[in-house]
Write an enzyme that holds these catalytic residues in place. Structure first.
Site, PDB file in Angstrom:
ATOM      1  N   ASP A  29       0.857  -1.197   0.000  1.00 23.23           N
ATOM      2  CA  ASP A  29       0.000   0.000   0.000  1.00 23.23           C
ATOM      3  C   ASP A  29       0.893   1.246   0.000  1.00 23.23           C
ATOM      4  O   ASP A  29       1.891   1.315   0.719  1.00 23.23           O
ATOM      5  CB  ASP A  29      -0.901  -0.011   1.247  1.00 23.23           C
ATOM      6  CG  ASP A  29      -2.032   0.988   1.135  1.00 23.23           C
ATOM      7  OD1 ASP A  29      -3.195   0.548   1.087  1.00 23.23           O
ATOM      8  OD2 ASP A  29      -1.759   2.210   1.120  1.00 23.23           O
ATOM      9  N   ILE A  30       0.519   2.217  -0.796  1.00 25.29           N
ATOM     10  CA  ILE A  30       1.318   3.442  -0.939  1.00 25.29           C
ATOM     11  C   ILE A  30       1.275   4.299   0.335  1.00 25.29           C
ATOM     12  O   ILE A  30       2.205   5.059   0.602  1.00 25.29           O
ATOM     13  CB  ILE A  30       0.838   4.243  -2.179  1.00 25.29           C
ATOM     14  CG1 ILE A  30       1.919   5.133  -2.724  1.00 25.29           C
ATOM     15  CG2 ILE A  30      -0.430   5.012  -1.889  1.00 25.29           C
ATOM     16  CD1 ILE A  30       1.585   5.710  -4.099  1.00 25.29           C
ATOM     17  N   GLU A  88     -12.299   3.708  -1.412  1.00 25.11           N
ATOM     18  CA  GLU A  88     -11.491   4.676  -2.151  1.00 25.11           C
ATOM     19  C   GLU A  88     -11.228   4.218  -3.586  1.00 25.11           C
ATOM     20  O   GLU A  88     -11.359   5.009  -4.514  1.00 25.11           O
ATOM     21  CB  GLU A  88     -10.164   4.864  -1.388  1.00 25.11           C
ATOM     22  CG  GLU A  88      -9.246   5.911  -1.973  1.00 25.11           C
ATOM     23  CD  GLU A  88      -7.883   5.925  -1.287  1.00 25.11           C
ATOM     24  OE1 GLU A  88      -7.804   5.690  -0.065  1.00 25.11           O
ATOM     25  OE2 GLU A  88      -6.890   6.148  -1.999  1.00 25.11           O
ATOM     26  N   HIS A  93     -10.001  -5.284  -3.248  1.00 22.65           N
ATOM     27  CA  HIS A  93      -8.679  -5.515  -2.661  1.00 22.65           C
ATOM     28  C   HIS A  93      -8.809  -5.896  -1.204  1.00 22.65           C
ATOM     29  O   HIS A  93      -9.675  -5.403  -0.488  1.00 22.65           O
ATOM     30  CB  HIS A  93      -7.772  -4.294  -2.821  1.00 22.65           C
ATOM     31  CG  HIS A  93      -8.390  -3.001  -2.378  1.00 22.65           C
ATOM     32  ND1 HIS A  93      -9.295  -2.294  -3.150  1.00 22.65           N
ATOM     33  CD2 HIS A  93      -8.248  -2.283  -1.237  1.00 22.65           C
ATOM     34  CE1 HIS A  93      -9.662  -1.205  -2.509  1.00 22.65           C
ATOM     35  NE2 HIS A  93      -9.051  -1.179  -1.332  1.00 22.65           N
ATOM     36  N   HIS A  95      -6.774  -5.822   2.328  1.00 19.82           N
ATOM     37  CA  HIS A  95      -5.637  -5.258   3.059  1.00 19.82           C
ATOM     38  C   HIS A  95      -5.086  -6.349   3.969  1.00 19.82           C
ATOM     39  O   HIS A  95      -5.837  -6.944   4.767  1.00 19.82           O
ATOM     40  CB  HIS A  95      -6.088  -4.105   3.971  1.00 19.82           C
ATOM     41  CG  HIS A  95      -6.623  -2.893   3.257  1.00 19.82           C
ATOM     42  ND1 HIS A  95      -5.877  -1.745   3.074  1.00 19.82           N
ATOM     43  CD2 HIS A  95      -7.834  -2.633   2.698  1.00 19.82           C
ATOM     44  CE1 HIS A  95      -6.608  -0.832   2.440  1.00 19.82           C
ATOM     45  NE2 HIS A  95      -7.805  -1.349   2.205  1.00 19.82           N
TER      46      HIS A  95
HETATM   47  P1  5GP Z   1      -9.897   1.466   0.332  1.00 21.31           P
HETATM   48  O1  5GP Z   1     -10.423   1.527  -1.089  1.00 21.31           O
HETATM   49  O2  5GP Z   1      -9.778   0.049   0.830  1.00 21.31           O
HETATM   50  O3  5GP Z   1     -10.647   2.334   1.272  1.00 21.31           O
HETATM   51  O4  5GP Z   1      -8.407   2.042   0.304  1.00 21.31           O
HETATM   52  C1  5GP Z   1      -7.588   1.974  -0.833  1.00 21.31           C
HETATM   53  C2  5GP Z   1      -6.148   1.753  -0.425  1.00 21.31           C
HETATM   54  O5  5GP Z   1      -5.347   1.772  -1.609  1.00 21.31           O
HETATM   55  C3  5GP Z   1      -5.580   2.818   0.511  1.00 21.31           C
HETATM   56  O6  5GP Z   1      -5.001   2.186   1.646  1.00 21.31           O
HETATM   57  C4  5GP Z   1      -4.542   3.553  -0.358  1.00 21.31           C
HETATM   58  O7  5GP Z   1      -3.418   3.984   0.393  1.00 21.31           O
HETATM   59  C5  5GP Z   1      -4.183   2.516  -1.396  1.00 21.31           C
HETATM   60  N1  5GP Z   1      -3.820   3.109  -2.676  1.00 21.31           N
HETATM   61  C6  5GP Z   1      -4.544   4.026  -3.376  1.00 21.31           C
HETATM   62  N2  5GP Z   1      -3.919   4.342  -4.529  1.00 21.31           N
HETATM   63  C7  5GP Z   1      -2.782   3.594  -4.572  1.00 21.31           C
HETATM   64  C8  5GP Z   1      -1.725   3.482  -5.525  1.00 21.31           C
HETATM   65  O8  5GP Z   1      -1.691   4.128  -6.564  1.00 21.31           O
HETATM   66  N3  5GP Z   1      -0.724   2.612  -5.225  1.00 21.31           N
HETATM   67  C9  5GP Z   1      -0.716   1.857  -4.086  1.00 21.31           C
HETATM   68  N4  5GP Z   1       0.345   1.035  -3.879  1.00 21.31           N
HETATM   69  N5  5GP Z   1      -1.696   1.943  -3.154  1.00 21.31           N
HETATM   70  C10 5GP Z   1      -2.720   2.801  -3.398  1.00 21.31           C
END
Ligand code: 5GP
Length: 131
Positions: A29-30, A88, A93, A95
């Site tokens: 995760d970034i 987001e 995905h 985690h």
């Molecule tokens: P969620 O959709 O589960 O709420 O969160 C999305 C996750 O993807 C976040 O933890 C965010 O930091 C990660 N994320 C978003 N864009 C990128 C990216 O371009 N690269 C990576 N490696 N992680 C990402």
């Protein structure tokens, strides 16, 4: 339009890869909430994880388990926590987060600031343990 995670799985956007097979891709995760915070995605686009058919979801979880074993071996932690939100990025995905205490999985707080070198080293350590 392809999601950002499809582009990552296709190598069009760089990521710190942790593991991969024909169907799934795992990368750091970034904005990690803990060291070794990894995302597991299906290569084929689907937004909501519970729209994935049962057999594939089972294979995704089995793949995530192998990633978690590698994280346990590579990152000091008590266990690996699992979370699914997807608020987001509209590409399913999981985690996977190495944790020693409950607050290590707190998503609402300040994220870790790790350099590209540190992230590369963490990914390489997990990759080496992936069986
Ligand atoms: P969620 O959709 O589960 O709420 O969160 C999305 C996750 O993807 C976040 O933890 C965010 O930091 C990660 N994320 C978003 N864009 C990128 C990216 O371009 N690269 C990576 N490696 N992680 C990402």
């Amino acid at each position: 339009m392809a999601t950002i995670f499809s582009k990552i799985a296709a190598g069009e956007i760089p990521s710190h890869k942790v593991a991969e097979n024909e169907e799934f891709y795992a990368f750091l995760d970034i904005n990690p909430v803990a060291v070794g915070h990894t995302l597991v995605i299906p290569k084929a686009e689907v937004d909501y994880i519970f729209d994935i058919d049962d057999d594939k979801l089972g294979r995704m979880m089995a793949f995530a388990k192998r990633v978690a074993r590698a994280q346990e071996a590579a990152i000091p932690c008590k266990r690996v926590g699992l979370a699914v939100m997807g608020l987001e990025v509209p590409h399913a995905h999981i985690h996977l987060i190495p944790i020693t205490k409950e607050s290590d999985m707190y998503f609402g707080g300040k994220k870790l600031t790790l350099s590209q070198e540190e992230l590369a080293d963490i990914a390489s350590r997990i990759r080496k343990e992936f069986k």
